[in-house]
Write a protein that holds these residues in place. Sequence first.
Motif, PDB file in Angstrom:
ATOM      1  N   THR A 112       0.852  -1.187   0.000  1.00  0.00           N
ATOM      2  CA  THR A 112       0.000   0.000   0.000  1.00  0.00           C
ATOM      3  C   THR A 112       0.886   1.234   0.000  1.00  0.00           C
ATOM      4  O   THR A 112       1.765   1.366   0.863  1.00  0.00           O
TER       5      THR A 112
ATOM      6  N   SER B 162       1.166   5.684  -1.050  1.00  0.00           N
ATOM      7  CA  SER B 162       0.524   6.942  -1.414  1.00  0.00           C
ATOM      8  C   SER B 162       0.942   7.320  -2.828  1.00  0.00           C
ATOM      9  O   SER B 162       2.010   6.922  -3.310  1.00  0.00           O
ATOM     10  N   GLU B 163       0.090   8.073  -3.483  1.00  0.00           N
ATOM     11  CA  GLU B 163       0.404   8.539  -4.831  1.00  0.00           C
ATOM     12  C   GLU B 163       1.746   9.261  -4.843  1.00  0.00           C
ATOM     13  O   GLU B 163       2.079   9.982  -3.901  1.00  0.00           O
TER      14      GLU B 163
ATOM     15  N   VAL C  82      -2.676   6.303  -8.739  1.00  0.00           N
ATOM     16  CA  VAL C  82      -3.822   5.497  -8.298  1.00  0.00           C
ATOM     17  C   VAL C  82      -4.159   4.438  -9.346  1.00  0.00           C
ATOM     18  O   VAL C  82      -4.497   3.297  -9.017  1.00  0.00           O
TER      19      VAL C  82
ATOM     20  N   VAL D 214      -2.719   1.919  -4.406  1.00  0.00           N
ATOM     21  CA  VAL D 214      -2.189   3.273  -4.315  1.00  0.00           C
ATOM     22  C   VAL D 214      -3.318   4.203  -3.907  1.00  0.00           C
ATOM     23  O   VAL D 214      -4.365   4.264  -4.556  1.00  0.00           O
ATOM     24  N   TRP D 215      -3.082   4.950  -2.830  1.00  0.00           N
ATOM     25  CA  TRP D 215      -4.087   5.892  -2.307  1.00  0.00           C
ATOM     26  C   TRP D 215      -3.764   7.308  -2.774  1.00  0.00           C
ATOM     27  O   TRP D 215      -2.603   7.678  -2.873  1.00  0.00           O
TER      28      TRP D 215
ATOM     29  N   ALA E 215       4.634   7.926  -4.555  1.00  0.00           N
ATOM     30  CA  ALA E 215       5.675   7.190  -3.820  1.00  0.00           C
ATOM     31  C   ALA E 215       6.465   6.301  -4.780  1.00  0.00           C
ATOM     32  O   ALA E 215       6.042   6.013  -5.903  1.00  0.00           O
TER      33      ALA E 215
END
Lengths: 115, 114
Positions: free
Chosen positions: A12, A14-15, A82, A113-114, A17
């Motif tokens: 998981t 974050s955008e 994302v 991806v958040w 990354a």
Amino acid sequence: GDSVTQMEGPVTLSEEAFLTINCTYTATGYPSLFWYVQYPGEGLQLLLKATKADDKGSNKGFEATYRKETTSFHLEKGSVQVSDSAVYFCALSPDRGSTLGRLYFGRGTQLTVWP
Amino acid sequence: EAQVTQNPRYLITVTGKKLTVTCSQNMNHEYMSWYRQDPGLGLRQIYYSMNVEVTDKGDVPEGYKVSRKEKRNFPLILESPSPNQTSLYFCASSPSTGYNSPLHFGNGTRLTVT
């Protein structure tokens, strides 16, 4: 025998990354190596490939380098989006002297991806 | 549109009732293969075919049959399905039998055997 080992997921991020998904292989001879991606509800699609040592496969910002000395083919992307959320499979096709027949896949790594 | 078409997309059946999952490709590909996908196990190859009338076993062929009478079709047959064959099945094809030829996958068939 020939086999592929992928890092366990899920992953998981974050955008924007940085992404690394590890893949190592066991094979005799000179295999070809692949990364496939599976989006929800779909079949697998070829993402990139490398057919000999030190080759770098690349596509859609993803890269992987065929490292014979470490028997690895790690997938990397500098800035994930994302839309990269999917399951990623490392795969091996045995010795290039032979024809395509058996193809060995890793267990897959789920990437989310958040925003 | 170039594609690999599997039917049906979803199938629920009972133990012992023979079933066939069809696979057809419209790209004149020589190589075709079947895989099953199970959680934690990834994709495992069931059978593959290098050309018409040429088929061979993959990693998990037990309980399955295939045939390749025509280049475009590669059906998967379960003569007597059992619950351990509940899985997501994928058919794939490739333009050639070259070692680095990429696979084109269908969208999958989710089979449940009760």
